[in-house]
Design an enzyme around this catalytic site. Structure first.
Site, PDB file in Angstrom:
ATOM      1  N   HIS A   1      -4.173   6.833   3.963  1.00 47.52           N
ATOM      2  CA  HIS A   1      -4.472   5.603   3.235  1.00 47.52           C
ATOM      3  C   HIS A   1      -5.912   5.191   3.544  1.00 47.52           C
ATOM      4  O   HIS A   1      -6.344   5.238   4.696  1.00 47.52           O
ATOM      5  CB  HIS A   1      -3.497   4.518   3.690  1.00 47.52           C
ATOM      6  CG  HIS A   1      -3.738   3.185   3.063  1.00 47.52           C
ATOM      7  ND1 HIS A   1      -4.048   3.045   1.722  1.00 47.52           N
ATOM      8  CD2 HIS A   1      -3.713   1.931   3.591  1.00 47.52           C
ATOM      9  CE1 HIS A   1      -4.200   1.757   1.457  1.00 47.52           C
ATOM     10  NE2 HIS A   1      -4.013   1.063   2.573  1.00 47.52           N
TER      11      HIS A   1
ATOM     12  N   ASN B   1     -10.303  -0.317  -0.320  1.00 47.51           N
ATOM     13  CA  ASN B   1      -8.852  -0.218  -0.184  1.00 47.51           C
ATOM     14  C   ASN B   1      -8.208  -0.589  -1.525  1.00 47.51           C
ATOM     15  O   ASN B   1      -8.246  -1.750  -1.926  1.00 47.51           O
ATOM     16  CB  ASN B   1      -8.394  -1.164   0.935  1.00 47.51           C
ATOM     17  CG  ASN B   1      -6.903  -1.115   1.182  1.00 47.51           C
ATOM     18  OD1 ASN B   1      -6.148  -0.541   0.392  1.00 47.51           O
ATOM     19  ND2 ASN B   1      -6.472  -1.725   2.268  1.00 47.51           N
TER      20      ASN B   1
ATOM     21  N   CYS C   1       0.817  -1.223   0.000  1.00 45.37           N
ATOM     22  CA  CYS C   1       0.000   0.000   0.000  1.00 45.37           C
ATOM     23  C   CYS C   1       0.849   1.271   0.000  1.00 45.37           C
ATOM     24  O   CYS C   1       0.404   2.325  -0.444  1.00 45.37           O
ATOM     25  CB  CYS C   1      -0.924   0.032   1.216  1.00 45.37           C
ATOM     26  SG  CYS C   1      -1.976  -1.403   1.318  1.00 45.37           S
TER      27      CYS C   1
HETATM   28  O1  UT7 Z   1      -4.078  -1.721   3.451  1.00 44.65           O
HETATM   29  C1  UT7 Z   1      -3.248  -2.461   4.276  1.00 44.65           C
HETATM   30  C2  UT7 Z   1      -3.606  -2.277   5.677  1.00 44.65           C
HETATM   31  N1  UT7 Z   1      -4.859  -2.944   5.952  1.00 44.65           N
HETATM   32  C3  UT7 Z   1      -5.564  -2.539   7.004  1.00 44.65           C
HETATM   33  O2  UT7 Z   1      -5.193  -1.560   7.596  1.00 44.65           O
HETATM   34  C4  UT7 Z   1      -6.757  -3.333   7.418  1.00 44.65           C
HETATM   35  C5  UT7 Z   1      -6.792  -3.393   8.921  1.00 44.65           C
HETATM   36  N2  UT7 Z   1      -7.854  -4.207   9.460  1.00 44.65           N
HETATM   37  C6  UT7 Z   1      -9.152  -3.832   9.426  1.00 44.65           C
HETATM   38  O3  UT7 Z   1      -9.498  -2.860   8.815  1.00 44.65           O
HETATM   39  C7  UT7 Z   1     -10.143  -4.635  10.234  1.00 44.65           C
HETATM   40  O4  UT7 Z   1      -9.474  -5.487  11.109  1.00 44.65           O
HETATM   41  C8  UT7 Z   1     -11.146  -5.447   9.376  1.00 44.65           C
HETATM   42  C9  UT7 Z   1     -12.094  -4.521   8.636  1.00 44.65           C
HETATM   43  C10 UT7 Z   1     -10.385  -6.310   8.388  1.00 44.65           C
HETATM   44  C11 UT7 Z   1     -11.984  -6.360  10.264  1.00 44.65           C
HETATM   45  O5  UT7 Z   1     -12.680  -5.597  11.229  1.00 44.65           O
HETATM   46  P1  UT7 Z   1     -12.625  -5.974  12.776  1.00 44.65           P
HETATM   47  O6  UT7 Z   1     -13.491  -5.041  13.480  1.00 44.65           O
HETATM   48  O7  UT7 Z   1     -11.175  -6.056  13.159  1.00 44.65           O
HETATM   49  O8  UT7 Z   1     -13.332  -7.388  12.778  1.00 44.65           O
HETATM   50  P2  UT7 Z   1     -12.756  -8.808  13.255  1.00 44.65           P
HETATM   51  O9  UT7 Z   1     -11.845  -9.369  12.230  1.00 44.65           O
HETATM   52  O10 UT7 Z   1     -12.281  -8.702  14.663  1.00 44.65           O
HETATM   53  O11 UT7 Z   1     -14.103  -9.641  13.258  1.00 44.65           O
HETATM   54  C12 UT7 Z   1     -15.174  -9.373  14.154  1.00 44.65           C
HETATM   55  C13 UT7 Z   1     -16.319 -10.313  13.807  1.00 44.65           C
HETATM   56  C14 UT7 Z   1     -15.895 -11.779  13.712  1.00 44.65           C
HETATM   57  O12 UT7 Z   1     -16.959 -12.572  14.162  1.00 44.65           O
HETATM   58  P3  UT7 Z   1     -16.949 -13.213  15.633  1.00 44.65           P
HETATM   59  O13 UT7 Z   1     -15.708 -14.059  15.684  1.00 44.65           O
HETATM   60  O14 UT7 Z   1     -16.909 -12.045  16.568  1.00 44.65           O
HETATM   61  O15 UT7 Z   1     -18.215 -13.986  15.655  1.00 44.65           O
HETATM   62  C15 UT7 Z   1     -15.704 -11.980  12.242  1.00 44.65           C
HETATM   63  O16 UT7 Z   1     -15.875 -13.322  11.860  1.00 44.65           O
HETATM   64  O17 UT7 Z   1     -16.835  -9.958  12.526  1.00 44.65           O
HETATM   65  C16 UT7 Z   1     -16.815 -11.125  11.696  1.00 44.65           C
HETATM   66  N3  UT7 Z   1     -16.592 -10.702  10.318  1.00 44.65           N
HETATM   67  C17 UT7 Z   1     -17.581 -10.373   9.478  1.00 44.65           C
HETATM   68  N4  UT7 Z   1     -18.915 -10.337   9.635  1.00 44.65           N
HETATM   69  C18 UT7 Z   1     -19.654  -9.964   8.588  1.00 44.65           C
HETATM   70  C19 UT7 Z   1     -15.404 -10.571   9.667  1.00 44.65           C
HETATM   71  N5  UT7 Z   1     -15.627 -10.160   8.424  1.00 44.65           N
HETATM   72  C20 UT7 Z   1     -16.969 -10.043   8.271  1.00 44.65           C
HETATM   73  C21 UT7 Z   1     -17.797  -9.656   7.202  1.00 44.65           C
HETATM   74  N6  UT7 Z   1     -19.135  -9.619   7.418  1.00 44.65           N
HETATM   75  N7  UT7 Z   1     -17.303  -9.305   6.006  1.00 44.65           N
END
Ligand code: UT7
Length: 327
Positions: free
Chosen positions: A254, A284, A114
């Site tokens: 970003h 992104n 990125c």
């Molecule tokens: O460009 C390079 C740099 N990249 C970044 O900076 C990305 C950084 N990371 C993020 O932006 C976030 O971590 C994400 C958007 C990828 C994920 O958000 P989060 O709030 O960290 O969610 P999580 O991964 O902790 O997941 C929370 C819950 C989980 O369910 P349980 O285990 O709590 O039941 C996931 O399975 O949300 C669930 N989940 C989803 N639910 C519906 C994960 N993805 C999805 C989805 N739809 N697409």
């Protein structure tokens, strides 16, 4: 410190095809509400099989050249930040050179995920400082959906395709790149990567079956590192420029997650009306994220002549980078 180089033209290009959150609801177990709340993304552009990364680069570059009042033959260097180019080799810059007709240029790609565009901008500034290059095209471009695993809801809702370009020339002494800062941490490569096709996981039936050719990301870990590294990186660029956050008229962060964008702005006390946000429409786009936002900020009239702009980015590697530019 007087700037060495300045940006005199920008452009961007993205595929026509729009993939909305509602479209994604039909592909994986997700909802429009979850995606908006957790990421800020509403839709993203995705390429067709016929489109290549170099096509987006070429269109973005044409716009940037037109604004700069230059012909492709005037360009003596093309630097493209990309990790999703046309081929494994040669570079995507090679195809862009041919498509543009920039036959007097030396060209190469850089792989900083990125952070590729801001790494490229830093390199262009340094190359102009040598006195050996004058007219440099810096492009950030990705076809992220080419490596998107459409069965992985954790990552497939995040990414989009496109390119942004900037023409960088020697400064007039007033405007230009005031400072840059680059950083990396190779110990964290396992948190965001795509191994398939490299020496670690050569293209075989087995690596294809293992889904090794798709992007893998440990989202929450990346999130925490992104917040920290973007703040540190922006502060370093401020320190190097001698400016404070109050001097920044526009923050271009970003576009990876609205919560990271808002967290970074808050850390520096920059109100959201001075922050460029287009993640809702593009998702992104990795190295294309900053230059697409930069071009939209300039062409919409939000980023005006005389303004100080802080760009800050974080990506796979990990890599991070920032630049302060007076327009
Ligand atoms: O460009 C390079 C740099 N990249 C970044 O900076 C990305 C950084 N990371 C993020 O932006 C976030 O971590 C994400 C958007 C990828 C994920 O958000 P989060 O709030 O960290 O969610 P999580 O991964 O902790 O997941 C929370 C819950 C989980 O369910 P349980 O285990 O709590 O039941 C996931 O399975 O949300 C669930 N989940 C989803 N639910 C519906 C994960 N993805 C999805 C989805 N739809 N697409």
């Amino acid at each position: 410190m007087k700037p060495v180089s300045m940006i005199v033209g920008t452009g961007h290009s993205a595929p026509e095809k729009v993939l909305t959150n509602f479209d994604l609801e039909k592909i994986v177990d997700t909802t429009n509400e979850w995606i908006i709340e957790r990421t800020g993304i509403r839709e993203r552009r995705i390429k067709s099989p016929e489109e290549n990364t170099s096509d987006f680069c070429t269109e973005a570059a044409r716009q940037a050249l037109e604004e700069a009042g230059m012909a492709a033959a005037d360009i003596d260097l093309i630097i493209i930040g990309t990790v999703s180019g046309d081929m494994r080799f040669p570079s995507t810059a090679i195809f862009v050179q041919a498509k543009l007709g920039a036959h007097n240029a030396a060209v190469f790609d850089i792989a900083a995920a990125c952070s590729g565009f801001v790494y490229g901008l830093t390199l262009a500034d340094a190359m102009i400082a040598t006195g050996q290059y004058r007219n440099i095209l810096v492009i950030g471009a990705e076809s992220m959906t080419h490596m998107t695993d459409w069965e992985d809801r954790n990552s497939c809702v995040l990414f989009g395709d496109g390119a942004g370009a900037a023409v960088v020339i020697p400064s007039d002494g007033e405007r230009g790149i005031l400072s840059t800062y680059l950083g990396s941490d190779g110990r964290l490569a396992h948190l965001l990567y795509s191994a398939g096709g490299g020496t670690v996981a050569p293209a075989t039936h087995e690596t294809v079956d293992n889904r090794d050719h798709y992007l893998k990301m440990a989202g929450p870990e990346v999130f925490l590192h992104a917040i920290k590294a973007m703040s540190k990186s922006a502060q370093k660029a401020l320190d190097r420029s001698g400016l404070t956050a109050e001097d920044i008229d526009m923050l271009i962060p970003h576009q990876a997650n609205i919560r990271i964008i808002e967290g970074t702005a808050k850390r520096f006390g920059i109100p959201l009306e001075r922050v460029m946000i287009n993640i809702d429409r593009y998702g992104n786009t990795s190295s294309a994220s900053i230059p697409i936002a930069l071009n939209e900020a300039r062409k919409s009239g939000r980023l005006k002549s005389g303004m100080n702009c802080l760009m800050v980015v974080f990506g796979g590697g990990f890599t991070w980078a920032s630049a302060i530019v007076k327009f």
